[in-house]
Structures are given as structure tokens and as C-alpha cells.
Motif scaffolding. Sequence first.
Motif, PDB file in Angstrom:
ATOM      1  N   ILE A 110      -5.015  -7.623   4.470  1.00 16.88           N
ATOM      2  CA  ILE A 110      -5.835  -7.954   3.308  1.00 16.88           C
ATOM      3  C   ILE A 110      -7.298  -7.573   3.489  1.00 16.88           C
ATOM      4  O   ILE A 110      -8.104  -7.790   2.608  1.00 16.88           O
ATOM      5  CB  ILE A 110      -5.728  -9.455   2.936  1.00 16.88           C
ATOM      6  N   VAL A 111      -7.620  -6.946   4.597  1.00 16.98           N
ATOM      7  CA  VAL A 111      -9.009  -6.594   4.815  1.00 16.98           C
ATOM      8  C   VAL A 111      -9.439  -5.454   3.892  1.00 16.98           C
ATOM      9  O   VAL A 111     -10.597  -5.216   3.671  1.00 16.98           O
ATOM     10  CB  VAL A 111      -9.259  -6.244   6.296  1.00 16.98           C
ATOM     11  N   ARG A 112      -8.462  -4.747   3.367  1.00 17.48           N
ATOM     12  CA  ARG A 112      -8.833  -3.684   2.435  1.00 17.48           C
ATOM     13  C   ARG A 112      -8.055  -3.875   1.131  1.00 17.48           C
ATOM     14  O   ARG A 112      -7.171  -4.727   1.049  1.00 17.48           O
ATOM     15  CB  ARG A 112      -8.521  -2.319   3.029  1.00 17.48           C
ATOM     16  N   THR A 113      -8.360  -3.088   0.168  1.00 14.16           N
ATOM     17  CA  THR A 113      -7.699  -3.225  -1.124  1.00 14.16           C
ATOM     18  C   THR A 113      -6.824  -2.005  -1.365  1.00 14.16           C
ATOM     19  O   THR A 113      -7.292  -0.981  -1.816  1.00 14.16           O
ATOM     20  CB  THR A 113      -8.741  -3.319  -2.247  1.00 14.16           C
ATOM     21  N   PRO A 114      -5.564  -2.120  -1.048  1.00 14.94           N
ATOM     22  CA  PRO A 114      -4.670  -0.990  -1.251  1.00 14.94           C
ATOM     23  C   PRO A 114      -4.138  -1.006  -2.671  1.00 14.94           C
ATOM     24  O   PRO A 114      -4.496  -1.870  -3.472  1.00 14.94           O
ATOM     25  CB  PRO A 114      -3.556  -1.277  -0.264  1.00 14.94           C
ATOM     26  N   ARG A 115      -3.294  -0.051  -2.977  1.00 15.07           N
ATOM     27  CA  ARG A 115      -2.671  -0.068  -4.290  1.00 15.07           C
ATOM     28  C   ARG A 115      -1.485  -1.020  -4.317  1.00 15.07           C
ATOM     29  O   ARG A 115      -1.157  -1.601  -5.345  1.00 15.07           O
ATOM     30  CB  ARG A 115      -2.220   1.330  -4.666  1.00 15.07           C
TER      31      ARG A 115
END
Lengths: 307, 286, 353, 353, 395
Positions: C148-153
Amino acid sequence: MLKSDKGTMPKSLRPGGGLEHWTERHLRYLMLAPTVLILLALTIFPSVYMFYAAVHRISPNPDLPWEFVGIGNFARLLTDAQFHVALRNTAVFTIAAVTLEFLLGLGLALLLDRFIRRLGFLKTMLMIPMMLPPIAVAITWKLIYEPQFGVLNEIMFLLGLPVQAWAGDVNLAMFSIIVADVWQWTPFIFLLMLAGLASLPVEPYEAAALDGASSWRQFWDLTLPFLKPVIAIALLLRVMDALRLFDLVFILTGGGPADRTKVLSLYIYQVAYRFADPGYAAAMSLFVLFVTIVLSTWFMKRMRLAE
Amino acid sequence: MATIRTRSRIRELLLRLSAYLAILVALILTLFPVYWIAANSFKFDIDIFAVPPEWVPRNPTLKHYDEAFVQRPFLRYALNSFLVAVGTTAISVTFGTMAGYALARFSYPWQWRKQISFWILSTRMMPPIVSIIPLYLFFNYFDMLNTKSALVIAYTAFNLPFATWMMKSYFQDLPVELEEAAIVDGDTRWGAFLHVALPLARPGLAATAIFCLIISWNEFLLSLVITLTEQSQTLPIGIAGRVTQYSTYWGEISAAGFMACVPIVIFAFIVQKHLVRGLSLGAVKG
Amino acid sequence: MASVRFDNVTKKFGEFVAVHDFNLEIRDKEFLVLLGPSGCGKTTTMRMVAGLEEATSGDIYINSDRINDVLPKYRDVAMVFQSYALYPHLSVEDNIGYPLKIRKVPPEEYKRRINEVARRVELDTMLKRLPKELSGGQRQRVALARAIVRTPRVFLMDEPLSNLDAKLRTQMRAELKHLQHELQVTTIYVTHDQIEAMTLAHRVAVMNKGVIEQLGTPREIYNDPRTLFVAGFIGSPPMNLIPGEVKDGVFASAGLRVVGAGHVSIPHAVLGVRPEDVHVARAEDPDVNLAAPIYSVELTGENTLVSLQLGGRLLTLRADKNFAGQIDQRIGVKIEPDRMFLFDAETERRVDV
Amino acid sequence: MASVRFDNVTKKFGEFVAVHDFNLEIRDKEFLVLLGPSGCGKTTTMRMVAGLEEATSGDIYINSDRINDVLPKYRDVAMVFQSYALYPHLSVEDNIGYPLKIRKVPPEEYKRRINEVARRVELDTMLKRLPKELSGGQRQRVALARAIVRTPRVFLMDEPLSNLDAKLRTQMRAELKHLQHELQVTTIYVTHDQIEAMTLAHRVAVMNKGVIEQLGTPREIYNDPRTLFVAGFIGSPPMNLIPGEVKDGVFASAGLRVVGAGHVSIPHAVLGVRPEDVHVARAEDPDVNLAAPIYSVELTGENTLVSLQLGGRLLTLRADKNFAGQIDQRIGVKIEPDRMFLFDAETERRVDV
Amino acid sequence: DITILVPSGSEGDGLRAAAADYAKMKNTKVETVQAPYANVFEQGANAGATKSGVFDIILMDDPWIPFFAENGHLEDLTSYFKGAGVEGPDNDFLSKSLAICRNPYNSGPYVCLPYVGNAQMFFYDAAKFKEAGVESPKTWDDVLKAAKTLTEQGGGRYFGYVFRGGQGNPVVADFMPIFWSHGADMFNADRTKVTIDTPEGAAAMKVFMALRDVSPKGVESYNANEVGTALAAGTAASSINWPNWVATFEDPSQSKMVGKISYSPIPAGTKPGSSEIGHWTMGIMAASKNKQEAFDFMMWATTAEQIKISAERGNPPVRTSVFTDAELTKQEQFRHYPVLMEAIQASTPRPRHPKWPEIENAFGIELSKAVAGTISPEEALKNSQAAVEQITGLK
Ligand SMILES: Nc1ncnc2c1ncn2[C@@H]1O[C@H](COP(=O)(O)OP(=O)(O)OP(=O)(O)O)[C@@H](O)[C@H]1O
Ligand SMILES: Nc1ncnc2c1ncn2[C@@H]1O[C@H](COP(=O)(O)OP(=O)(O)OP(=O)(O)O)[C@@H](O)[C@H]1O
Ligand SMILES: [Mg+2]
Ligand SMILES: [Mg+2]
């Protein structure tokens, strides 16, 4: 707050787009390519040459044409007593030396891994023999074995044991060569085993301890299987190198006394250079190569190594 | 409980003691010949053959070091050896690691993997004695005789299969999940190899590098044929040259041989911490 | 925005079919929960979306792009592995930061994001530790944080909370719900926790042996199971399934009679009723459906589970936690007629009444 | 027969104290469940019993034998590892059979036992597979099977069912209960599943930060929490904890008033009440304890969780699954007075009323 | 510019130094390529077989000459001598030294020029021999007698005789002088028959075995170096060895026996003693591209002046004038020159056969077996006879 990563999103998902995509798709070939190409470039010519040479009688005189002899050189292998002696000596040497090296190297690695985790310099010290130039090692052992002035006999003398001629004794010569080789190359096994042990997972050992396995069982049931690939490759390499043992024999005994330490590579060397018969030498080499390939294929099958 | 056996301090201690003893013995057996080389390198020739042997040089001398490194071009040989060894190791370990990884992880059409692996290994089975003449012709043809690059190329030919196989077997032991995680995290396969697999294979990498270095530092037969003058001749050739038809210059050989192992020992000391068990792979379940 | 679509996807491991002719569309911004018994192919399905397994046949789309051949890197999905798959050589901090490092996020941003995420999963005090120095739940939280550290699709989460205690799990569940709402990221989620499934999911897909048995909202799945499998799989303790016969709207089996199934007749029927829809009554009460001695009483905390012997099997009901009945005491039960389901034992499908 | 006793056991990892001055006796044949938040030291405690970690100080006994120095193999305990710890190179069959092989069980017996255990955990069709060819839940079942294939003196089970689906879990839970009953083996069990804890345990030990907060039967832990921590930790959703003041038996906080706490007075008090002990009433009802608009409604399957805003926090109650209230609709709640707990906010301990 | 292949021993060092002088003097750059003694042969053979022309001159050990010459690796020097206006080498060179440089031996054209004049000598500790009752050993019987006594008194730590028993070249090299001094030879005069297994051979073998019995344990692996060391360290009283050891024996840092070792030609057997010749000679590679320059250098390097300089650098000369140069012979380190010259003049070359290495190997194996005692001396002779017959095709 978490910001969107939209900026890093690919513009297109179309497969096949871009160099990177191509690279990634073909990585399996790209990573292998340099090695395969280098080896191809470096081995094709020697291999062809060797096969070609093996079916010819080659005069050292460059002005004379090579004489095609078919399987003549190979047929000679059957009747050449010196070759048979060399074959037997090589087998004895290889089996004894590699077995000893393996047992000692593995044992030592286990001991150090279990009892001395720190003190890395100890491990390095134990590796020093293989770092010495083999030629210097051979000369040093010659000095040690030297029956009159050698330090080994002095130690025997101090211990009240009968002094020996070592490399000069018909019965001890091969043993002496083996000892020197074991001294130099046990560290090789030791090093590889140490590296193998260093990357073992811990958890299966904990499970096994609770399942009631003694250290001994853990060794058989876990350590050996885990190390199997490394062990196999270490043994293969050692066997290959043992089959081409040269320096030690050349310096220590020259194949004597009484042909007891004449090994294949020494004989091939003599045939190729001293007797100037490269065709026959190539045939012998091919034979050795063939035996090596057969043995290692069998061995890898047994160890289920190819996968 | 009759079944209970305790981790008795005494037993543990005894075990430990005998282990230390065994290691000590191994250490002595290992180091004595090395010491003997070192000791002899500081002795006058006459003392090398003293009866009984001189355990410690009584009249230590640097004569042989002077002979080897000042009067004879052993420094030059060492430099050549060094360049060749470093070059070979860099190439072999780099490409070998890549190939080893590929062979450990990827599948190839028509089950090639097995065949290629074996072929790579088999190139190392070639008896060197006969490949010398073709190699000689080869380098002669390209006008590379007596160059260090020729040595690097020749050594690569037999260090590369070694490095490939070593690394292959170390990579096989690593769980593939970690690389998968990296790939999903947005790394390329190549990146996963670089950032995840490689650091985890460090012990193997260190061992492989040490070994490649040793082999190319000490190689004799090929160097003998390919190199001609001190411009490219390596240490072992220099040492072998001190065994002449009539006599062997023990002192000089000891001095050179002893000094020859120093750089590698230093290198080994530098990388040895990677050989020590560091990471458990306990972070992957199952 | 991203939708994920499976078109006739099949995945085989050798001869073994792990996922069979799979069709499913996960809508943009949807939170889809995959439910199913152990080994039914949930993880495999996810791994195909991530690009870690190749589909044996069929197509997978993200939006309108067929991604079968797209590199994992470009699929831009984040995954929490069931097995954690932490990098053993990296500290917690570096584990979490790995996806950011790959994306060359600038250092301050990098630090900031890691700290924020670590706080969310309550790992901020152990950023410097190595995975092997963490407890099981802490490892799992690192795995979660890394995703969750980044915002993927697309988020792929394979039982991300299974090793957490109830309290932390409630908290994390809320975090995830919040996160998904805020980031609007399409999510595929595997869980075995019914409450997670019920509270997080927009839709639930119940899988069995590599195929989808039912797809619907949590409420539909729970209240309107289409098959015997779904009925028996959801609910803890599971629905009571009693074989019997329905004749003209009356279900009958040894000792049990329930009226209220309209006018249907099913020769081999199964009556399904959830434990909370069975109520305790006095054994003497004339309109009880069944009267039997208590076979076992289990306190689960909030409730008491009471089982009665019915034919060769047990009928379980959920009583108040203050229920005071004793084993072997005879009680009566009433089944709410509009809360019971009838299944055809042959087709295993529900029969609407 | 075997009892396990901890005497002032402390375990430190470097400076970090994982288990602190721990005292506990697990009786012979007892089934003890360890409960506690992630990272509180449960696994560490078990590993000390197994002999995989050495206690930094204190003594551990099995029966009357101090086992601190006994090698793990002589302790005769079986453990299910949280991380499974399967033998990656052995097939399922060999993994399960390993403890038997060590004990040189004769071949027929060996085969028989493996088959039996494999059937119990439903792995009988995959005996020849390697761990890496199994799903997460299947791996976990292998780990479980390996532990129960023999009869040790103590079972240690670290979340043995966490990756199983609800149905299988119920089934396995029953198996374990049966097994423990049949073999009479002392068992220490970690779980985060409240139902498991409640239904399996003879006694539950609630741990927090390396110490035991409360030890008691499941019922005691649930119905009679001694501390604020235990009260808040057990129960899903957890107990409502509302800070306020008690004056002469009347609890008061912003918007909430409850009578019935005898005659005590606590300046800083916390009122605890479980969601199922709060009942919905009409907002107009005069004896409601609180009337407020609905903040959220969540269906969990069996129930509906309804939250109301109370001061800055939420009050959650468990309503029937047919509850039909809408968000923002104003409802009243009644708290059962004899089901509420009062805690002193300073000492965090319960105050008996 | 020319390149010379030399062994990396004192011979090579000498020629290297000379090459440097030459380069300074003339306008020709002379590069020396050094290979370890044991490998000069391969280097040369490789270069010859591949016609690579990397070397112009090769410094050869004399037994290699037939191989290089008969396989077309060496240039016939006749035309170069003509070009220089001479018949051939001047007769200041020792005749035996010149004889080996022609192929076939002593009759064919010159294919090389002698550079280092070596032949075996007999070394012994005169004082010890005197103690044992032998004033100066003239025959092998004398040697044997003294050696026996000394070995018996030595108690396993001192020996009357020591020899090279290592399989191959070493054992052959130390047997041949005894062989010859008993009137035996490997081939008959016109080289149509192998004559190893003859009564003469048997007599030589008997002496050889007797000598073995008084030699230290382990000579089975000895080479020149060990033998020399044994004398220098004072643990053995006598041996056959190369003259290079003279310098070592007289160097206090290498020898305990400074001034105590005496030299003589090889003792006689039933016939006068004969030592094995071991010259280093320079030849021009057939593939060389700078043959004239190479020849010029060779001529220069073998002038009396240069040979003397070479002698001062530690390599025995090949010219009478240098052997008898008073300036040299009055120096302690050259006092063996008269003896050495005598030895060369009485020397025999190793049987000149292009297959000599193979013959030497086969013979060496049998001798090694005999020395080690795994077969009887008679068998050794018989086997050798058969083996050499087979290799040479003479029957
Ligand atoms: N090797 C270690 N080094 C340092 N700290 C450790 C180590 N192992 C465990 N810890 C710490 O000790 C504490 C207790 O760990 P333990 O594994 O016992 O937790 P747990 O109660 O089993 O938690 P969970 O439910 O998450 O598995 C944790 O905070 C953990 O971070
Ligand atoms: N590499 C493999 N080789 C063979 N079979 C496999 C492999 N991976 C998975 N399987 C099988 O495929 C099936 C589906 O596996 P998957 O991991 O998708 O299950 P899952 O639904 O995630 O189960 P769980 O809830 O237990 O994790 C399982 O029966 C498993 O045994
Ligand atoms: Mg799974
Ligand atoms: Mg734990």
C-alpha cells in the motif's frame, strides 16, 4: 497522504512496445548469450582441431602433410601398456584424492559453521593452500618429502617412526602425491561448502530438532540434500581437475618411481610434446573427454542435477 | 523422564573442545607448509637443507626477496598476474552469474536448458594439453601472442563454465518468491535479479570470485604457451623458471611463492565476511 | 481507473487444472473478495493478474488491454503475498520502500511515505529491523505496507490479515476500507474471514475447484445462496443442511417438519437454515418444528452455539450468550420459514419457493 | 502426562524484552490458548518450550524436570510453526512422515499413520507433491499433519488454522478438539480466532507486551475481564469503552447516563459494554440510555453492526441481521446494567460493583 | 631485430646479457624470450610446427638437435658460413662440441653453434674417500668400495654415493656414463641394432645396482638438484653431476663443503670412462624472417671473446682458448676447467635419434623400475631392449 503514482504509469500496455519490453521478453537468452558466445568462440576451434587431429598422424615437420589414419590412433589405446598404467594411476589418484578432499572439506566446513561463526580470518587461513601457485606447492612438498633433509622425515624421526623415502618410494609415491593434492585442494571444497552452508534456511532445522532428529540425522536429511547441488558441482569440478593433474607429478616424481605415478595428463603431455605425436595425444584426450562426459552425465543423473 | 537427556554443559564443553582441537589440527596441517615456505624464503640456501631442519630461520636474510623482486622481474610478473586475474574474474563472474541465473530460473524451448547447461560444463572438461596447440594457432592468427588480453580470453574459457555452474547451483537454492515480489513491486526481471537474487547469493558469489581469482592468478600451462616475455609472463612462469636443468632455486621460489599468495589472501580477507552465515531466509513462509 | 476481466481463463499445472474456464469482470474501483476452500485456485487467479503465472489458455484484460503478454512491471499491480515474500536482506524500512526505490521516488517523499505507511500498520518503531527479527503478524504487516505504499491500478491481497489478532485486524480492515475508498483502486482480495468479506467487499466471488460458484454482493451471497456449496461455505458456524423430502410445500425429514415452502415438491431435497434463524422455544410449545435434547453447548463469546441431535446429524442454533440450557435437557426449536432455503439434492441448486 | 511451568522466565532479544518475568503453569492434559496482540511474545514463549530459544533468565519445567538445558529433540514436543517450516525438498508424505522416520516406525505402521493423518487434514490426494506445489492452506495443513502424526508430551500450535477457510477451519477445529480429548496431550495453542479460543481452550492466557494480563477459562475472560486491556482485546467487534465519571453508582459521560453501578464513585472511569449487550430501542422510549442518529450499518452475515456517534467516538451494537435502520435515522439504545463493566482509567483495572 | 628463445637458467641469463651487450653495440635489437627449462622444448616445437616465426634463434639442449633438425625446424647453416667466407666454425671450438652441432652427428651440415659447454663430471669428497681407503677414484670399483664403507659408517644419515634416480631423463642421464664406461652402447656402430641387453650392459647394470644399494633411500625421485644439494650439504660423498655445481659448492651461502669437493672425469669401468655431453647450442629457426641478422648474432656471441665473457658469467666455455685461459684457470671458481675440458673430450652424446625422447622415456621407466626394485636388473635390460627396438623399428 498517499499520492497517486499516476505519473509512473505506462502510456501503453501494448505488448511488444519498446526496447525494455523486448529485453525483458528475451532476458532468458540475453543473460545466457555472453557466456554461450564466448565459450562457442573459444572452444569450437580447439574441438574441431582435436577431432581432426585424432584421426591423423601428424608429423612435427610442418612441411609434411597430415596422414589420415582413421581410428588407428584409437586402436593404439587398446594395446598401449603405458596408457593403461596411466589410466589406472589416474583412477586411483582421482578416487582417493577427491574422496578425501570431499570428506575433509565438508567436515571442516561443518565444524567451523557450527562452532566458530565469527573469526572469519580462520576460514581464510584454512583456504591459503589453494591460493599458492601449484608449482610453488609442488616444489614445497618436494622439499618437505625430501628423504634426507626433508622436514617430514625429521618429524617422523622425532616421533620415533621409521623415516620414509616418500615420493621416492614405490609404495608411497602415489600416496605422497595424493597428500599434497589433498592439502592444496581440500580448501576448495571447504570454501564451496562454507558458502553453501551460509545460505541454508534455518526453519527446517528447527522443525527437525522438534521432530526429534539428532544433529546427525539433520545432517543427512537436511544439510546434505540442501547442499546437494553445490556438492555435486564441487565434486564434478574436482574430478575434472584431478583427471588433469600435472604439476605435482611433474615436479615431485616425474611419473616414477617405476611408473607408479604416471598419470594420464603427464603421459599425454609426453606423447604430444616429447614424442611429438599430437594425433595420438588428441585421441587419448578425446578418450579422457569421453570418459569424463560419460561419468559426469551419469553422476548428474544420479544427483538429479540437471533440473 | 528417562528419555530426557540434558544439554549438559560438560558434554557441550567436551564437544566444543574436541571441535576446537580438530580445527586446530587442521589449521596446523594447513599452515605448516605455508609457514615452511615462508621460513625457507628467509633462509640462506644452505640452511634450507640443514639437518636437523631449522624450524625458525637462524640467520634470517632478505637475499631471496632481493633476488626475486629486485634482480629478477617478479614484480612485473606479479603485476601481469594481477591484471590478468582481475580481468578474468570480472568477466567470468559477471557473465557466469548471469548465465547461472538464467539456467537456474528460466525455461527454454525444447528442454534446452539441460543441454546448454551440460554443454557449458563440458567445455571445461577439455584436457588443456591438447587445446594448447589450437589456442596457440588461434592467438597467433589474431596476432595476440604474448599479450595479457590473450591470457584473459583463454582463462575466461575455463573459468566461465565454473562460475556459471557455481552460481546456478546457488541460485537454485534461493526461493523464487522473493524475485516474484520484486517483479510485482515494479521491478523488471533483470532488476529483481540485481536487487534481490544477487545480494542473497552473496556467499556463493564471494566463493566463486575467490576461486576464479585463484585459478587465473596461478594458471601455468596456457600462460606458458601464450606469453613469451616479461611484458606478459605471469608469476607461475617466473617461479617455474627458477627450476633449471641443473638446480632449483628454493629460496627464490619460496620468496616468490609466498609473496604470490599475499594478494589473494588479502582479497579473501576482504570478501570473507560474505561467506559467513548472515541471512536466514526465514522471511518467506512455507 | 482499471477494470480486470477474465475471459475463459484456464490454468493447468501439468495435468492438474487449478483454474477452469474462468470468467469474471472486476469493475473499476470495485473491491472484489475471492472466497473459496483451500486449494480452490484463489492465489493462482491472483498470480495470473500479477503476471507471475501465465494462463494456459484464455485472456486477461486490464481495461481493454489484453495483458497476457504484458510484463508484470507494466501491469502496475501491487500484491500482498500469502507467504509474505519479504526480502530477508533488507530492513523493514527498505522492504516497504522497495517499490518506491524502483520508481525513483525522491528521498524526502520516500521517507515521508514510508513513515506514514509504517504508522498505519503500526510498525513505525521497528523500521530498522530485519524480517527475521519480527513476529509473524509484524511480517505480515510489512508485506501489507509494501503493497500500500504506492498507488497501483490494482491491489491484489492474498489473506493480508490472517496472522493478526482480532483487534488489529479490525483496525487494519478499517484502514483498508478507508484506503480503497480514498484511492479508488480496484482491489481483489482473498480472505477466509467472513466479517472481512462481508464488510469490505462490494462483490464476493465464491470459488470452488477453479470455477466461480456464485458472484454477488455480500448480502446476496449470504442471504441468497444459489447453490448448496455456497450455502454451506458461508457462515460460521455454517448453515444447517438437512436432507429430506418436500411434498407440496411441506419439508419433512426424520423428526423435523417445516411448513411454508409454497407448493413445490422435491423428492430429494435439502433444507438449509442458518443457526441464527433457528430459535429456542419451550419443548412443550405446540408450534415448535422440532423438540430434542441438547447435544452440546459452546460459548463463542457473543453467542452460545447449541446443537441438537436430528436423525444422524446435528442441528446447530445460535442462542443468546446467556443461554442457560444444560446438555441433555430437552428443548424445542422454531425455524423461521421465510429464512429457510430449499435445495434440490440432485442439481445442488436452490429451488425458489 | 506432562505439565509445563514457567518460573520467572524472561526473554530478551538484545535490549528488547520479548517476554517479561513470565509465570504460568499449564496443567497436564490441559488445552491452553495464548491470546494477545501481534508481537506480544506468544511465538517466543512457545519457542522457549520447544527449546528453539533459550530463556534469558528463569526456569521452564516439564513436569518436575527443569528443561532449560534439555535439547529440543529430548523434550518430545511437537510444534506447528506459524511459518509452516516445511522441508522444501520432501514430498507431503515425507514431510508428514519425518517424525516417524526418525522414530523408526515400521513401514506398514508408517504408511498407515500417514494415510490416516492425511485424511484427517484432507491432503490424501496430494501426498506426492512438493510443498512448493501446494496452496497456502495446504501447506499449513501439512505442517499441522506433521505435528499430529505422533503423540508427543506437549503440542505447540502457533496459529495452525489461520490460512484455512471457515468451513475447513470449523472442521479442523473439531478434529483438534477430538484429538486432544482422545490423546490427552497437553496443548499450548496460539490463535487470533476468538471462536477457536473460546471453544477449544480449557483456559486462556491473555498476553500483552510479554506479560500475562489475565488467565482464566474462556468464559471468565469474556465475561469477567479483569483489566481494560483484556476487555478491549477480546470480542469482535470489541467492547465499547466509554470514558466518563462515576458518581455514587451513576455513570455519566457526554450524552450517556447509566445507572446501576452500586454506590461506587470513580473520578476517571471507563464504562465497558459489549455490542451484543446494547439493545436497540425506539428513540422516544423514555428509559433509553442514549438516543443518537445511526452513523454506520454493517452486515456481518449473522448480525448487523450498528454504530452511533457518542461524543467523539462510536458506540457499536450488534443488532439482528434483519435490522432495517438507515444511516442518520435516530434510534435509542438500552444498555443492560448487569452486563456492563466499570474500569478505573488510572489503574486500568476493573472496579467491582 | 631478432628474438631468441632461451631457458630461464644461467645459460639463458648469460645469453640475455650478451644480447643486451650486442644491442648496445650494434644497431640490432635483440629480444630474449625466457621459458622454464622444462618447457623450452615445447615452445620451440610449437613455433616450429606452426611455422610461427616468433623466434629467430633457439638455444637448445643438445639431445634436441636431431628432433629440431630432422623435422625441418632448423636452418642449415652451411650457406651462411659461405656467405661469411668461412668453411665452418673455427677449430678453437672443442671437436666434441662441434660434433654435436652437426646433424647427423659429426658428419652432417652444421645446424647450430655451441654456446655452453657442459659435460658430466665426477664429484667426490676427497677427504672422506681417503678415510675410506681410496686416494683418488679412477674406476667405478674404487667408487663402490669407498662408497660402501662410507654408507655403512653413515648410519643412515651419510652416504657414499648419490645419483639421480628420477624416472625419465634423470635416471638415464646418470646411468649412461656407467653404461658407456663398461663398453656398452644403445646401438651398434651403424645403428642397425639395439644393443642394450648385452653382457656389457649387464655388467654396467650390476655396478649401477651396487651403487644404488649404497645410495640414500629416495633417490628414486632425485634429480640433479637433490644430488648437488646432498653433496653441498655434506650428506653424500660422491656423485655424477653437471659442472654448474662447482660454483655452488664453493659458495658459502649454499654449501658446507667449500673447498672440499674434488672433480674428476667419469671413472672407468671395464673401458675408459665417458661422460654424457650436455651442451647448449644456438640454432636458427627455419621460419625466422631475420636469418642473416640471427646468424650474425650467433657468430658474434660464440667468438672467443664473448665465450670468455660468458664463462665469467658462469657458463662453461666451448673453446680451447677459453678453457686454457690462464686468467680464468687461476681463479678458484674455474679451477675445474682442465678437468671439464678433459671430460668433454671424453664425452659421448646421448644416442642421436629423432625419437630420443621416446627412447629415453622407455629406458627411463625400466631403469626406474630396476632402481625401485620392482623388477630385476636383467628384466630391465630385456624390457628396455624390447621397448627401444619397438620404438626405433630395429629388430
Ligand atoms: N530475533 C529477534 N530479534 C529481535 N526481536 C525479535 C526477534 N524475534 C522476535 N522479536 C520481537 O519479539 C516480539 C515478540 O515476538 P513473537 O514472535 O513472540 O510475537 P507473537 O506474539 O508471536 O506475534 P504474532 O502474533 O505477530 O506472531 C516481537 O515484537 C518481535 O518483533
Ligand atoms: N506449482 C504447482 N504445481 C502443481 N500444483 C499447484 C502448484 N501451485 C498450486 N497448485 C495447486 O493448484 C491448486 C490451487 O492453488 P492455489 O494456491 O491457487 O489455492 P488457493 O485457493 O490460494 O488455496 P489456499 O486458500 O489454501 O491458499 C491447489 O490445489 C494447489 O495444490
Ligand atoms: Mg492461496
Ligand atoms: Mg507469532
